[in-house]
Design a protein around this motif. Structure first.
Motif, mmCIF file in Angstrom:
data_model
loop_
_atom_site.group_PDB
_atom_site.id
_atom_site.type_symbol
_atom_site.label_atom_id
_atom_site.label_comp_id
_atom_site.label_asym_id
_atom_site.label_seq_id
_atom_site.Cartn_x
_atom_site.Cartn_y
_atom_site.Cartn_z
ATOM 1 N N GLY A 118 0.800 -1.216 0.000
ATOM 2 C CA GLY A 118 0.000 0.000 0.000
ATOM 3 C C GLY A 118 0.832 1.264 0.000
ATOM 4 N N SER A 119 2.048 1.194 0.515
ATOM 5 C CA SER A 119 2.919 2.372 0.548
ATOM 6 C C SER A 119 3.373 2.782 -0.846
ATOM 7 N N THR A 170 5.072 2.235 6.260
ATOM 8 C CA THR A 170 4.273 2.538 7.451
ATOM 9 C C THR A 170 4.866 1.891 8.691
ATOM 10 N N SER A 171 5.232 0.633 8.597
ATOM 11 C CA SER A 171 5.750 -0.083 9.767
ATOM 12 C C SER A 171 7.231 0.180 10.010
ATOM 13 N N GLN A 187 5.575 5.641 10.286
ATOM 14 C CA GLN A 187 4.820 5.993 11.484
ATOM 15 C C GLN A 187 5.772 6.274 12.648
ATOM 16 N N GLN A 221 -5.376 -0.612 13.591
ATOM 17 C CA GLN A 221 -5.466 -1.448 12.397
ATOM 18 C C GLN A 221 -6.790 -2.212 12.309
ATOM 19 N N ARG A 234 -8.158 -2.925 8.538
ATOM 20 C CA ARG A 234 -7.372 -2.133 7.598
ATOM 21 C C ARG A 234 -7.685 -0.640 7.644
ATOM 22 N N THR A 269 -4.643 1.410 8.248
ATOM 23 C CA THR A 269 -3.788 1.527 7.078
ATOM 24 C C THR A 269 -4.298 2.605 6.146
ATOM 25 N N ALA A 273 -3.514 5.976 7.617
ATOM 26 C CA ALA A 273 -2.076 6.218 7.529
ATOM 27 C C ALA A 273 -1.708 6.729 6.148
ATOM 28 N N ARG A 274 -2.342 6.161 5.107
ATOM 29 C CA ARG A 274 -2.065 6.607 3.743
ATOM 30 C C ARG A 274 -2.454 8.076 3.552
#
Length: 284
Positions: free
Chosen positions: A143-144, A189-190, A215, A236, A239, A242, A245-246
Motif C-alpha cells: 500500500g505504501s 508505514t511499519s 509511522q 489497524q 485495515r 492503514t 495512515a495513507r
C-alpha cells in the motif's frame, strides 16, 4: 467531525514508550482530570519517575511541555462522548453512512495527530535534499507504493529526475547505481519491511541521502534514515488504520512538495503550468 485528541494519540503509541514513560501514559489515560491539577513534580511522584521523564513523554507525543499537555487534556474533557463513536472500528452490520463517517473521522484524526508529530525542520530538510539531488529514487512496498508513486508524479512535474519501480528487484538494481549525489525516498508505514531495510542499507553504502516516511516510533528502518518524516500510529481495525495512515502520508508528501516548489522559485510554476496544459490536450 472528530478533532485532535491527545488521549487517543497517547493510547495509540503505547508500544513505543520506555517503561517509565509507559507508567506516565497509563496514569494520564486513567486519570486525565486529576492530571490537570498536578504539577510536573507531583505527576512524577505518582508515576515513580523523574520530572525529565514527564518532559520526554510529552515530547514523545509531539507536545513541547507539560503545560501544553494539560491544555490538550482540558480540551478532551470538554468533548461529548458521542464524538468518540465515529472512531470505533468498522463493523459488518454498519450501514454505509456509518462507514463513511468512521472512515472520514479516522482520517481526520490521523491528520491532526500527524500535524503534532511531524517535524517541520525534517520536511524542510527533505525538500532541500531533493532540491539538491541529481536523481531521486522512490520506493514503497504494498500500500505504501501508492504514496511513493504520488511523490514521483509530483517530482516529475517540476522536472526532477524521479525513478520508481513496483518491483523490489528492479529497485535494488537501481539502488546499486546510486551515488552521493542521489536521494532515496522510502515510504514504509511499519518501518520493518525486509526489502525496504535492505534497499535503505544499499543506498547508505553508496553514500546517498535516505529519507523515510513512516509511522512514529523506533523501527529498523527509522534507525537507518538520514531524514525522518513521521505520521501518527493508527489502529489497524479491518485495515482502517492503514487507510488513514495513507491519508497522513499523502499530506506529508504534499507539504514537502510545496516546500520544494518554494525553494526552487517562481520558475517551477511555469513547469507545473506546462505539464497541466499537456495533460489538458490529452483530455480533449
Amino acid at each position: 467531525m472528530r478533532q485532535f485528541s491527545v488521549l487517543t494519540l497517547i493510547d495509540a503509541q503505547m508500544n513505543h514508550y520506555s517503561p517509565a514513560e509507559g507508567r506516565v501514559a497509563d496514569y494520564v489515560l486513567e486519570n486525565p482530570t486529576t492530571t490537570l491539577n498536578l504539577t510536573t513534580k507531583q505527576l512524577a511522584k505518582q508515576c515513580q519517575c523523574s520530572e525529565a521523564t514527564i518532559i520526554r513523554f510529552c515530547q514523545r507525543v509531539g507536545i513541547n511541555s507539560f503545560k501544553e499537555l494539560k491544555i490538550e487534556l482540558a480540551k478532551d474533557a470538554h468533548k461529548v462522548n458521542t464524538e468518540q463513536l465515529p472512531n470505533l472500528p468498522v463493523n459488518f452490520e454498519d450501514e454505509t453512512d456509518a462507514v463513511l463517517e468512521k472512515v472520514i473521522s479516522k482520517s481526520m484524526s490521523a491528520l491532526m495527530n500527524t500535524s503534532r508529530l511531524v517535524s517541520t525542520s525534517a520536511i524542510d530538510a527533505a525538500a532541500e535534499a531533493i532540491h539538491g539531488a541529481k536523481r531521486v529514487f522512490l520506493y514503497g512496498a504494498g500500500g505504501s507504493s501508492v504514496v511513493a508513486l504520488d511523490a514521483q508524479y509530483k517530482l516529475l512535474r517540476i522536472d526532477i529526475s524521479a525513478l520508481f519501480s513496483l518491483d523490489s528487484h528492479v529497485q535494488m538494481v537501481m539502488a546499486t547505481n546510486m551515488t552521493k549525489d542521489d536521494v532515496l525516498f522510502v515510504v514504509s508505514t511499519s518501518g520493518q519491511t525486509k526489502e525496504v531495510i535492505e534497499l535503505m542499507q544499499i543506498a547508505k553504502d553508496k553514500g546517498a541521502a535516505v529519507i523515510l516516511l513512516t509511522q512514529h516510533g523506533s523501527s529498523p528502518a527509522s534507525r537507518l534514515a538520514d531524514i525522518l518524516l513521521t505520521i501518527s500510529v493508527e489502529e489497524q481495525h479491518i485495515r482502517i488504520g492503514t487507510m488513514s495512515a495513507r491519508i497522513a502520508q499523502l499530506a506529508i508528501v504534499d507539504a514537502m512538495f510545496i516546500r520544494l516548489c518554494i525553494q526552487k522559485g517562481n520558475q517551477v510554476f511555469e513547469r507545473i503550468i506546462d505539464t497541466h496544459n499537456v495533460i489538458q490536450k490529452i483530455k480533449r
